[in-house]
Design an enzyme around this catalytic site. Sequence first.
Site, PDB file in Angstrom:
ATOM      1  N   SER A 202     -19.802  18.736 -22.044  1.00  0.00           N
ATOM      2  CA  SER A 202     -19.965  17.859 -21.224  1.00  0.00           C
ATOM      3  C   SER A 202     -20.439  16.589 -21.846  1.00  0.00           C
ATOM      4  O   SER A 202     -20.316  15.364 -20.887  1.00  0.00           O
ATOM      5  CB  SER A 202     -21.277  18.233 -20.174  1.00  0.00           C
ATOM      6  OG  SER A 202     -21.007  19.234 -19.415  1.00  0.00           O
ATOM      7  N   LYS A 205     -17.914  13.625 -20.467  1.00  0.00           N
ATOM      8  CA  LYS A 205     -18.017  12.922 -19.348  1.00  0.00           C
ATOM      9  C   LYS A 205     -18.223  11.477 -19.704  1.00  0.00           C
ATOM     10  O   LYS A 205     -18.143  10.738 -18.778  1.00  0.00           O
ATOM     11  CB  LYS A 205     -19.326  13.496 -18.292  1.00  0.00           C
ATOM     12  CG  LYS A 205     -19.178  14.879 -17.753  1.00  0.00           C
ATOM     13  CD  LYS A 205     -20.114  15.323 -17.082  1.00  0.00           C
ATOM     14  CE  LYS A 205     -20.004  16.934 -16.300  1.00  0.00           C
ATOM     15  NZ  LYS A 205     -19.978  17.923 -17.309  1.00  0.00           N
ATOM     16  N   SER A 381     -25.089  15.790 -15.199  1.00  0.00           N
ATOM     17  CA  SER A 381     -23.995  16.559 -15.742  1.00  0.00           C
ATOM     18  C   SER A 381     -23.195  17.252 -14.693  1.00  0.00           C
ATOM     19  O   SER A 381     -22.688  18.688 -14.794  1.00  0.00           O
ATOM     20  CB  SER A 381     -24.361  17.653 -16.822  1.00  0.00           C
ATOM     21  OG  SER A 381     -23.471  17.997 -17.518  1.00  0.00           O
TER      22      SER A 381
END
Length: 545
Positions: A202, A205, A381
């Site tokens: 993640s 991102k 997230s």
Amino acid sequence: MRDQWRRARLRERRRYGGARGRWLPGRAIEELRERWWNAPVREPLHERLRTRWRHSRTRTRWQRTPAQQRATWRLVAVSGTVGLAVAAGSVLAAGPWDAGQRDAERARAARGPGAGGERHPGGRAPSAAPVLAALGAPGAVPSPDSGEDAVPPPTGGGLADALEPLLDDPALGDERAASVVDVTTGRQVFGTGAKGAVVPASTIKLATGAAALSALGPDHRIKTTVVQGGDGGIVLVGGGDPTLTARAAKGADSPASLRALADGTARALKKRGTTSVRLGYDTSLYSGPGLHPIGPNENISPVTPLMADEGRLDDSDHGPAARSEDPAADAAGAFASMLRERGVEVTGQPRATEAGKHARPLATVRSRPLFALVERMLTNSDNDIAEALARQTAVASGEPASFAGAAKAVTARLQKLRLPVSGARIADGSGLNRDDHVSAALLAQVLVRAADIGHPELRPLLTGLPVAGFSGTLRTRYGADTVGRGVVRAKTGTLTGVNTLAGSVVDADGRLLVFAFMTNGTTDAASAQRALDTMASALANCGCR
């Protein structure tokens, strides 16, 4: 002499005339005039003042004052006089002055913006931006006041002494990469495997957010619209806002509301005298498969431009949850129910269709600004927002709004920001795809660019980072006695066998650093997370020189 007469007359007026000092008639004025003008012997003014001093009450008090106190008074008087003289001399030496500004400073300021102040290279005064700005980045101007002299930078050797033993932690996987960058200079001060591309999970991102903010701007809002259909019905057109909510609004900062859209649509229809319609819904903005390559998953809904509450089937607004198999159809069904509640009959079931390019809009709602979506994505997230922002970047870049088109658009935007994308492969916006590969250096430089004075649009990448021990995905990490608690701000990344952490920290000397720690091949996620957290805390705990 005439001025002395006026002052004396005022004194006598107060003496004979009382508190108000009213004018005295006749004899009092004549006596006063005679005393001053007709005196047979006129002493010089300084003699008269000296005589008055000898008989004054002030002199009597002075003589009664202890010698030490009189010496103190003399010292204060002399010091004050000398101070005034020095100040006057400094002003004269620095001059000339005009209206409170020294002429030399005014001339220097007129030579260009930012000129002035104490000695600065090239005549430019530093702004507050160097606190965060990477001075090596375009548009930043180095300055001795930027913090480099006042707050010494960490050294590579010092950071190696602090971090290399922690990188040997057996909880970390076989692949390990680290990059630590001094934000003030923009230079990497420690790195190991920093240029090698590994699975980021993640933390990718950060790249998705940077691309979206660069392509659309932080104030962009995503529209969801109802338009007039070609068959006399209406069409609900998805604009790609995953935060559109069917729930009751909770304050001014609430996401775009499906209920508000129903209110506006019902008003527009009733104004035209329409009380019964057919409802269609349009998801043509996106192309390609909607299901993420990982398949049905509680961490992400099918990617579609029309959904309500991210397709969640419970009351949650972040984290894992059961998801709708067809979020667009469910959102259209909820919208039809809302219209019925507002007195508009919807005939039949909503059906998928495409609105005309020039269809007349009936009602529109807009998402929160893009910067708020980016912050929410990073803090929680949020995979649904990440995939939506990647596709919004594709739309803004003229690419197909698909997984492939979004990956191409994001990569192009990162290149335009002059980030080190060599060897990187971006397969999605959320990091759920293991085909994603980026370097620790890329993630660290994304954060450096977010702090750059020349890229204020990227600032939400910093403000959206979770705070260790307090918010988002770091809320339950970093115990009460951990050095990094409240100091470390970082985006987390977790997949099976993958653990990453990328963010910012202020070291013990007050120096702002950004970092990216990545490991692949872990077998114990909790232990790997603790190892990464320890590394970030080590940065907070040392000056590292």
